[in-house]
Design an enzyme around this catalytic site. Sequence first.
Site, PDB file in Angstrom:
ATOM      1  N   TYR A  24     -22.468 -37.267 -14.168  1.00 56.69           N
ATOM      2  CA  TYR A  24     -22.863 -36.631 -15.427  1.00 56.69           C
ATOM      3  C   TYR A  24     -24.304 -36.913 -15.846  1.00 56.69           C
ATOM      4  O   TYR A  24     -24.772 -36.339 -16.823  1.00 56.69           O
ATOM      5  CB  TYR A  24     -21.904 -37.052 -16.545  1.00 56.69           C
ATOM      6  CG  TYR A  24     -20.471 -36.703 -16.233  1.00 56.69           C
ATOM      7  CD1 TYR A  24     -20.063 -35.379 -16.163  1.00 56.69           C
ATOM      8  CD2 TYR A  24     -19.528 -37.696 -15.983  1.00 56.69           C
ATOM      9  CE1 TYR A  24     -18.751 -35.044 -15.859  1.00 56.69           C
ATOM     10  CE2 TYR A  24     -18.212 -37.374 -15.687  1.00 56.69           C
ATOM     11  CZ  TYR A  24     -17.831 -36.048 -15.624  1.00 56.69           C
ATOM     12  OH  TYR A  24     -16.536 -35.718 -15.322  1.00 56.69           O
ATOM     13  N   HIS A 101     -20.914 -26.916 -18.668  1.00 57.73           N
ATOM     14  CA  HIS A 101     -20.482 -28.138 -17.984  1.00 57.73           C
ATOM     15  C   HIS A 101     -21.686 -28.818 -17.355  1.00 57.73           C
ATOM     16  O   HIS A 101     -22.553 -28.147 -16.779  1.00 57.73           O
ATOM     17  CB  HIS A 101     -19.459 -27.820 -16.886  1.00 57.73           C
ATOM     18  CG  HIS A 101     -18.174 -27.287 -17.414  1.00 57.73           C
ATOM     19  ND1 HIS A 101     -17.203 -28.096 -17.942  1.00 57.73           N
ATOM     20  CD2 HIS A 101     -17.719 -26.017 -17.519  1.00 57.73           C
ATOM     21  CE1 HIS A 101     -16.192 -27.341 -18.337  1.00 57.73           C
ATOM     22  NE2 HIS A 101     -16.488 -26.076 -18.095  1.00 57.73           N
ATOM     23  N   ARG A 112     -10.006 -29.408 -11.374  1.00 52.80           N
ATOM     24  CA  ARG A 112     -11.141 -29.076 -12.250  1.00 52.80           C
ATOM     25  C   ARG A 112     -11.665 -27.658 -12.020  1.00 52.80           C
ATOM     26  O   ARG A 112     -12.537 -27.197 -12.744  1.00 52.80           O
ATOM     27  CB  ARG A 112     -12.283 -30.062 -12.026  1.00 52.80           C
ATOM     28  CG  ARG A 112     -11.955 -31.476 -12.422  1.00 52.80           C
ATOM     29  CD  ARG A 112     -13.191 -32.355 -12.310  1.00 52.80           C
ATOM     30  NE  ARG A 112     -12.861 -33.750 -12.355  1.00 52.80           N
ATOM     31  CZ  ARG A 112     -12.699 -34.459 -13.473  1.00 52.80           C
ATOM     32  NH1 ARG A 112     -12.850 -33.883 -14.644  1.00 52.80           N
ATOM     33  NH2 ARG A 112     -12.399 -35.742 -13.411  1.00 52.80           N
TER      34      ARG A 112
END
Length: 146
Positions: A24, A101, A112
């Site tokens: 991330y 995202h 996912r």
Amino acid sequence: MVKPIHVLSGPNLNLLGTREPEIYGKDTLDDVRTRCEARAASRGVSVVFRQSNHEGVLIDWVHEARESASALVINPAGYGHTSIALLDALKTLSIPVIECHLSNPAAREEFRRHTYVSLAATGIVSGFGAASYELAIEAAFGLIRA
């Protein structure tokens, strides 16, 4: 005057910068907020930027956006894969909805690769780290100016 673009972030995004930075990134959610506000301001639009770990709170904010937003950018995080209630709330909107995202869900685990949110989204921006939010702001701006 153009209504603000609402930017909603779902569960665990309050830990951005410290939770799995290899996936991330190292930017914090405050960093993302600052960049979104600057990007929107450069286009003459303000941003309402919020994060919650609670599904019902996110749904309440989606309902609020019906009257007070020109567009909605949402990173549903894990709720994208599980929440039909969030999908139903998003389907009540008549404004552009951009799903956002940080990572590319299509390149990750099988579970996912599907998001319910995408069924209500005008478009999806994913895989560009924190810049995904800025790109989503640009997309939203383009749609509200079209």
